[in-house]
Design an enzyme around this catalytic site. Structure first.
Site, PDB file in Angstrom:
ATOM      1  CG  ASP A 211      -1.929  -1.139   1.196  1.00 15.83           C
ATOM      2  OD1 ASP A 211      -2.217  -1.657   0.104  1.00 15.83           O
ATOM      3  OD2 ASP A 211      -2.402  -1.531   2.280  1.00 15.83           O
ATOM      4  CD  GLU A 212       3.941   3.109   2.480  1.00 16.87           C
ATOM      5  OE1 GLU A 212       4.060   4.191   1.867  1.00 16.87           O
ATOM      6  OE2 GLU A 212       3.696   3.047   3.699  1.00 16.87           O
TER       7      GLU A 212
END
Length: 289
Positions: free
Chosen positions: A233-234
């Protein structure tokens, strides 16, 4: 009626310096090109220049010939670049698990001509949507994960890679595919895999973000479409959307509202990628809408 001249898209980024626009437009003029749209951005922080041009040529020049002609200039200016035919559709592989709202939305948009992509295959670790895939005449590949051992995950990802290569896939979309890809798979798909996260990142990462949001009493929830990297999720964010909520709404209502937001956000990100409007800028993106 005269034939419509062939159209092309050129997108590029390079170290910022004087003369880039002059050099690129001069090249297009020499090729008999006529610029239809042009967008550019200079990142002052990183001294990097970004550009997207849509153009037509009076003669139907093959894309490989244009690419070969542009390559020396691109090398001289240290460009990351791509030159494609405008009418060439991006071939997209959809990965899905047991939540099908994004899958169904994308299939409908393609069927109705509102999303200019091709979907040669769908892959899932569950069988839930094989009938939906069949109704759209799209091959459905069921690659189950009965447990989470490294060996089984590696074997399953090898099968996914085979589907990617056999179908000449340009972009992989994790349409609520609830599995974490291995670092090796993320590297293999670098810059050509998009995930939809059911949260307005960087807030509420990981599982059950709507329940996290409810517990915090937030007034806005959202969804984030981003490129996949090995950092969960980065990855570089392509698009985000929000919806207003209030204190009276239980988590289940937040989930329902959020799913609509996810569909819209993911579709926009895929369309912009397919139209070659997204350029990487380190851990960020430049999006020419």
């Amino acid at each position: 009626m005269s034939a419509v001249p062939p159209r092309y898209i050129l997108k590029l980024s390079c170290p910022d310096q004087a003369g880039i626009v002059h050099a690129v437009t001069g090249f297009l003029l020499a090729q008999g090109g006529n610029i239809l749209t042009s967008a550019q951005h200079g990142d002052a922080d990183h001294r990097r220049f970004f550009m997207r041009i849509e153009f037509e040529c009076s003669q139907a020049t093959p894309v490989p010939a244009l690419q070969a002609a542009f390559a020396p200039l691109a090398q001289q200016l240290q460009m990351d670049w791509e030159l494609v035919g405008r009418e060439t559709k991006t071939r997209v592989l959809l990965l899905v698990s047991k939540l099908g709202h994004c899958l169904n939305d994308l299939l409908f948009r393609v069927q109705t001509g509102h999303l200019p992509i091709e979907i040669p295959a769908i892959v899932s670790n569950h069988r839930d949507f094989y009938q939906l895939a069949a109704s759209h005449d799209i091959p459905f590949h069921h690659f189950p994960l009965l447990n989470s051992t490294a060996e089984q995950k590696a074997a399953q990802e090898r099968k996914i890679r085979e589907v990617i290569e056999e179908n000449r896939i340009d972009l992989v979309v994790l349409a609520r595919y609830m599995q974490i890809l291995s670092g090796e798979m993320c590297e293999y798909l670098s810059g050509r895999a998009i995930n939809i996260h059911h949260s307005f990142l960087p807030s509420f990462k990981g599982a059950r973000p709507y329940h996290q949001a409810h517990e915090r009493g937030v007034k806005l929830i959202g969804a984030t479409a981003h490129y996949v990297t090995s950092d969960l999720d980065e990855g570089p964010i392509i698009e985000q959307e929000v919806a207003r909520i209030d204190h009276s709404m239980p988590p289940e209502q937040l989930v329902a509202i959020g799913r609509d937001t996810e569909c819209v956000t993911l579709a926009r990100a895929i369309q912009w990628h397919a139209e070659h409007r997204v350029l990487m800028n380190g851990n960020r993106t430049v999006v020419f809408r």
